[in-house]
Enzyme design. Sequence first.
Site, PDB file in Angstrom:
ATOM      1  N   LYS A  58      -4.189  14.052  19.267  1.00  0.00           N
ATOM      2  CA  LYS A  58      -3.628  15.275  18.203  1.00  0.00           C
ATOM      3  C   LYS A  58      -2.141  15.000  18.118  1.00  0.00           C
ATOM      4  O   LYS A  58      -1.791  14.098  18.876  1.00  0.00           O
ATOM      5  CB  LYS A  58      -3.932  16.489  19.015  1.00  0.00           C
ATOM      6  CG  LYS A  58      -5.413  16.970  18.468  1.00  0.00           C
ATOM      7  CD  LYS A  58      -5.599  18.266  18.871  1.00  0.00           C
ATOM      8  CE  LYS A  58      -7.256  18.648  18.500  1.00  0.00           C
ATOM      9  NZ  LYS A  58      -7.670  20.168  18.889  1.00  0.00           N
ATOM     10  N   ARG A 110     -13.362  16.661  24.930  1.00  0.00           N
ATOM     11  CA  ARG A 110     -13.830  16.282  23.572  1.00  0.00           C
ATOM     12  C   ARG A 110     -12.905  15.412  23.033  1.00  0.00           C
ATOM     13  O   ARG A 110     -11.999  15.774  22.826  1.00  0.00           O
ATOM     14  CB  ARG A 110     -13.807  17.796  22.630  1.00  0.00           C
ATOM     15  CG  ARG A 110     -14.248  17.426  21.206  1.00  0.00           C
ATOM     16  CD  ARG A 110     -13.939  18.923  20.198  1.00  0.00           C
ATOM     17  NE  ARG A 110     -14.629  18.613  19.065  1.00  0.00           N
ATOM     18  CZ  ARG A 110     -13.745  18.119  18.237  1.00  0.00           C
ATOM     19  NH1 ARG A 110     -12.604  17.814  18.311  1.00  0.00           N
ATOM     20  NH2 ARG A 110     -14.351  18.062  16.858  1.00  0.00           N
TER      21      ARG A 110
HETATM   22  N1  HH2 Z   1     -10.343  20.405  17.350  1.00  0.00           N
HETATM   23  C1  HH2 Z   1     -10.698  19.926  16.358  1.00  0.00           C
HETATM   24  C2  HH2 Z   1     -12.006  20.379  15.762  1.00  0.00           C
HETATM   25  N2  HH2 Z   1     -12.718  21.096  16.728  1.00  0.00           N
HETATM   26  N3  HH2 Z   1     -13.204  22.433  18.709  1.00  0.00           N
HETATM   27  C3  HH2 Z   1     -13.085  22.621  19.832  1.00  0.00           C
HETATM   28  N4  HH2 Z   1     -13.751  23.346  20.514  1.00  0.00           N
HETATM   29  N5  HH2 Z   1     -11.807  22.194  20.332  1.00  0.00           N
HETATM   30  C4  HH2 Z   1     -10.774  21.601  19.726  1.00  0.00           C
HETATM   31  O1  HH2 Z   1      -9.692  21.199  20.261  1.00  0.00           O
HETATM   32  C5  HH2 Z   1     -11.324  21.062  18.394  1.00  0.00           C
HETATM   33  C6  HH2 Z   1     -12.482  21.545  17.909  1.00  0.00           C
HETATM   34  C7  HH2 Z   1     -10.103  19.185  15.537  1.00  0.00           C
HETATM   35  O2  HH2 Z   1     -10.067  17.703  15.821  1.00  0.00           O
HETATM   36  P1  HH2 Z   1     -11.077  16.880  14.834  1.00  0.00           P
HETATM   37  O3  HH2 Z   1     -12.418  17.265  14.663  1.00  0.00           O
HETATM   38  O4  HH2 Z   1     -10.648  15.353  15.277  1.00  0.00           O
HETATM   39  O5  HH2 Z   1     -10.254  16.712  13.421  1.00  0.00           O
HETATM   40  P2  HH2 Z   1     -10.639  17.694  11.909  1.00  0.00           P
HETATM   41  O6  HH2 Z   1     -10.576  18.976  12.394  1.00  0.00           O
HETATM   42  O7  HH2 Z   1      -9.533  17.414  11.159  1.00  0.00           O
HETATM   43  O8  HH2 Z   1     -12.195  17.174  11.447  1.00  0.00           O
END
Ligand code: HH2
Length: 284
Positions: free
Chosen positions: A216, A251
Amino acid sequence: MAYFPLPVGRPAVMGILNVTPDSFSDGGRFFEPERAIAHGLELLSQGADLVDVGGVSTRPGSEAASEEEELRRVVPVVAALVEKGVPVSVDTYRPEVARQALRAGACVINDVWALRQEGMAEVCAEAGCSVCLMHMQGEPGTMQAQPCYRDVVAEVRDFLLGRAREVEEQGVARERIWIDPGIGFGKSLEHNLALLRNLDVLVETGYPVLLGASRKAFIGALMDSAPVDQRLEGTLAVHLLAQASGARVIRVHDVREVARAARVAAAVLGAPAFRPSAASTSPA
Ligand code: HH2
């Protein structure tokens, strides 16, 4: 598997699988179903305990895809992975997506809106799945504009406890509920650091804590503006410290590296269930 039983003595590693064209770190790479399925299997082989399938990016400034589009992206990938024996969680806030994903065999609903959409808690209660309630201030489109708290740690804890109580009243079993401070979701660098430094406050609630800080922006900021594909060391540091504070689920995108590091950290932290057996100890 209707729900996901958490391992004891080490955190579960949740591998991220974004079936999206626009996610912040891997957008577009696994947008084709065959590629997504292959990557999900790869994450399992790298040491993921479960694979988190998401069809809508929640990165700051993102716009949500339609429900129809989300269903089209997510459900076939969930079904294929489940069929191949992969434990699957689904990153969604939409009840219809949750319903169809659960029917296809997902065992966790991971909701950045903490089950606030009408009908979402009922769908999860009926399925008996595990749920992750995440804290977010504002909404993805605007959440990083001006995050503001009096006491970020207390406010996040109180929000999560309030949501947990409400979804329990709506029928979700207490032992199926995980909580997550939502690193980067309506939080400045200082807010993220305060939450990480005080993760024990969430751990002490008794609900399993999930932490998701993989690659992040705040990690990039602390690494001389490292680009998103060069944030592994910072990602390792944050998740190992979270593990030491008692996080039960981490995660991440970089499953192989994080899973191996978490295994070593578990041994150092002294979790008896995670010491290598006598047969596997060699001097090297
Ligand atoms: N962060 C993201 C998405 N889902 N779910 C939980 N429980 N906790 C988190 O910190 C979290 C999440 C954002 O990351 P990412 O899936 O890599 O990116 P994007 O939302 O751009 O798909």
